[in-house]
Scaffold this motif. Structure first.
Motif, mmCIF file in Angstrom:
data_model
loop_
_atom_site.group_PDB
_atom_site.id
_atom_site.type_symbol
_atom_site.label_atom_id
_atom_site.label_comp_id
_atom_site.label_asym_id
_atom_site.label_seq_id
_atom_site.Cartn_x
_atom_site.Cartn_y
_atom_site.Cartn_z
ATOM 1 N N LEU A 181 -1.336 4.859 5.976
ATOM 2 C CA LEU A 181 -0.497 4.520 4.827
ATOM 3 C C LEU A 181 -1.165 4.869 3.499
ATOM 4 O O LEU A 181 -0.553 4.728 2.444
ATOM 5 C CB LEU A 181 -0.156 3.031 4.850
ATOM 6 C CG LEU A 181 0.810 2.596 5.952
ATOM 7 C CD1 LEU A 181 0.892 1.079 6.006
ATOM 8 C CD2 LEU A 181 2.194 3.193 5.716
ATOM 9 N N GLY A 182 -2.420 5.305 3.552
ATOM 10 C CA GLY A 182 -3.079 5.770 2.334
ATOM 11 C C GLY A 182 -4.208 4.909 1.821
ATOM 12 O O GLY A 182 -4.726 5.158 0.724
ATOM 13 N N ALA A 183 -4.618 3.882 2.588
ATOM 14 C CA ALA A 183 -5.734 3.048 2.135
ATOM 15 C C ALA A 183 -7.023 3.861 2.160
ATOM 16 O O ALA A 183 -7.210 4.744 2.994
ATOM 17 C CB ALA A 183 -5.875 1.816 3.026
ATOM 18 N N ASP A 184 -7.913 3.552 1.212
ATOM 19 C CA ASP A 184 -9.189 4.263 1.132
ATOM 20 C C ASP A 184 -10.305 3.556 1.891
ATOM 21 O O ASP A 184 -11.272 4.185 2.292
ATOM 22 C CB ASP A 184 -9.616 4.398 -0.341
ATOM 23 C CG ASP A 184 -8.652 5.257 -1.137
ATOM 24 O OD1 ASP A 184 -8.733 6.487 -1.008
ATOM 25 O OD2 ASP A 184 -7.817 4.699 -1.873
ATOM 26 N N ASP A 185 -10.174 2.242 2.055
ATOM 27 C CA ASP A 185 -11.233 1.482 2.719
ATOM 28 C C ASP A 185 -10.640 0.211 3.299
ATOM 29 O O ASP A 185 -9.523 -0.179 2.969
ATOM 30 C CB ASP A 185 -12.353 1.148 1.734
ATOM 31 C CG ASP A 185 -13.706 1.006 2.414
ATOM 32 O OD1 ASP A 185 -13.728 0.862 3.653
ATOM 33 O OD2 ASP A 185 -14.729 1.044 1.709
ATOM 34 N N PHE A 186 -11.402 -0.447 4.176
ATOM 35 C CA PHE A 186 -10.915 -1.610 4.905
ATOM 36 C C PHE A 186 -12.049 -2.618 5.016
ATOM 37 O O PHE A 186 -13.131 -2.284 5.498
ATOM 38 C CB PHE A 186 -10.458 -1.157 6.306
ATOM 39 C CG PHE A 186 -9.559 -2.114 7.014
ATOM 40 C CD1 PHE A 186 -10.048 -3.312 7.522
ATOM 41 C CD2 PHE A 186 -8.220 -1.822 7.202
ATOM 42 C CE1 PHE A 186 -9.219 -4.191 8.200
ATOM 43 C CE2 PHE A 186 -7.384 -2.690 7.878
ATOM 44 C CZ PHE A 186 -7.888 -3.885 8.369
ATOM 45 N N ILE A 187 -11.818 -3.833 4.551
ATOM 46 C CA ILE A 187 -12.821 -4.887 4.633
ATOM 47 C C ILE A 187 -12.280 -6.015 5.507
ATOM 48 O O ILE A 187 -11.187 -6.514 5.268
ATOM 49 C CB ILE A 187 -13.176 -5.438 3.235
ATOM 50 C CG1 ILE A 187 -13.661 -4.300 2.320
ATOM 51 C CG2 ILE A 187 -14.225 -6.527 3.332
ATOM 52 C CD1 ILE A 187 -13.940 -4.745 0.904
ATOM 53 N N SER A 188 -13.050 -6.402 6.511
ATOM 54 C CA SER A 188 -12.602 -7.440 7.439
ATOM 55 C C SER A 188 -13.148 -8.807 7.033
ATOM 56 O O SER A 188 -14.303 -8.935 6.648
ATOM 57 C CB SER A 188 -13.064 -7.118 8.863
ATOM 58 O OG SER A 188 -12.509 -5.895 9.306
ATOM 59 N N LYS A 189 -12.292 -9.834 7.131
ATOM 60 C CA LYS A 189 -12.727 -11.213 6.926
ATOM 61 C C LYS A 189 -13.396 -11.723 8.208
ATOM 62 O O LYS A 189 -12.954 -11.373 9.291
ATOM 63 C CB LYS A 189 -11.525 -12.106 6.597
ATOM 64 C CG LYS A 189 -10.776 -11.751 5.334
ATOM 65 C CD LYS A 189 -9.576 -12.663 5.184
ATOM 66 C CE LYS A 189 -8.722 -12.305 3.985
ATOM 67 N NZ LYS A 189 -7.508 -13.148 3.893
ATOM 68 N N CYS A 191 0.826 -1.196 0.000
ATOM 69 C CA CYS A 191 0.000 0.000 0.000
ATOM 70 C C CYS A 191 0.867 1.255 0.000
ATOM 71 O O CYS A 191 0.640 2.184 -0.789
ATOM 72 C CB CYS A 191 -0.930 -0.006 1.221
ATOM 73 S SG CYS A 191 -1.959 1.471 1.396
ATOM 74 N N ARG A 192 1.877 1.278 0.862
ATOM 75 C CA ARG A 192 2.765 2.447 0.933
ATOM 76 C C ARG A 192 3.501 2.676 -0.381
ATOM 77 O O ARG A 192 3.585 3.807 -0.868
ATOM 78 C CB ARG A 192 3.770 2.256 2.072
ATOM 79 C CG ARG A 192 4.785 3.394 2.203
ATOM 80 C CD ARG A 192 5.765 3.135 3.334
ATOM 81 N NE ARG A 192 6.422 1.840 3.208
ATOM 82 C CZ ARG A 192 7.424 1.604 2.355
ATOM 83 N NH1 ARG A 192 7.884 2.576 1.569
ATOM 84 N NH2 ARG A 192 7.985 0.411 2.305
#
Length: 235
Positions: free
Chosen positions: A93-101, A63-64
């Motif tokens: 670090l610049g991620a736009d979204d986060f999806i959890s398993k 990501c970075r």
């Protein structure tokens, strides 16, 4: 649009790829961090989905590195790590979204659509709306509207409707629809196309059993027939 999926678990990776392809996106995959960087440089995707816990390089590292060269590229982190600190690290670090398993198919599709809308909105020339009968198609939003009701569409839905609209009054054969909405490399299947059209009709037609917008041309494919009050296509 092209989506890069970097995930070391084969079943999760291929499952995600199938879901995203079914929405009309081109998909490239990577099984580790180094491979993700290489595929990013080779394919130049429009969106990246990264697992955090990968061999060679973590999703955080990838990501970075991607963010340094592509400040506006949408990046989604996908991981079993769901603690708040992990999310904060990803966002920093610049991620736009986060999806959890574990995640649901509908959740992934919704988030990919949201990313697509942002990409269209950032475009110099976002795709223009067009009218099919009583339904206004809004490609940049992946939505349609009729009588104040909002109808969610996939990228593939929009591609099919756009082609029928641009060729209104003319039969569009199945092979042409496949090339436009599925891509040159997809092995055509009339059943696949017919099932997709059937589901699309349920959302945009007032009476799916007597469709007005997507008419069947037996032995050929489909056609949209304009009426006197619909907008003319423009090239």
């Amino acid at each position: 649009m092209k989506v890069l999926i970097a995930e070391d678990d084969f079943h999760t990776r291929e499952g995600l790829a199938d879901v995203i392809r079914s929405e009309g996106y081109e998909v490239v995959t990577a099984s580790c961090g180094k491979s993700a960087i290489r595929m990013f440089e080779l394919s130049r995707p429009d969106c990246v989905c990264l697992d955090i816990m990968m061999p060679e390089k973590s999703g955080y590292e990838v990501c970075r590195m991607i963010r340094e060269s592509s400040p506006n590229l949408p990046i989604l982190l996908i991981s079993a790590k769901s603690e708040e600190v992990d999310r904060l690290v990803g966002f920093e670090l610049g991620a736009d979204d986060f999806i959890s398993k574990p995640f649901s198919v509908r959740e992934v599709v919704a988030r990919i659509r949201a990313v697509t809308r942002r990409c269209f909105q950032m475009s110099v020339e976002p795709p223009a709306p067009f009218q099919m009968g009583e339904v206004e198609i809004l490609p940049a939003e992946l939505r349609a509207r009729r009588d104040g009701e909002t109808i969610e569409l996939s990228l593939r839905d929009v591609q099919i409707l756009e082609l029928l609209y641009r060729r209104q009054g003319q039969p569009v054969d199945r092979q042409t629809l496949f090339r436009h909405a599925w891509g040159e490399e997809y092995i055509p299947s009339s059943r696949t196309l017919d099932q997709h059209v059937s589901q699309l009709r349920k959302r945009i037609e007032r009476d799916p059993k007597a469709p007005e917008l997507i008419q069947t041309v037996h032995g050929v494919g489909y056609r949209y027939e304009q009426t006197s009050d619909t907008q003319q296509p423009s090239d």
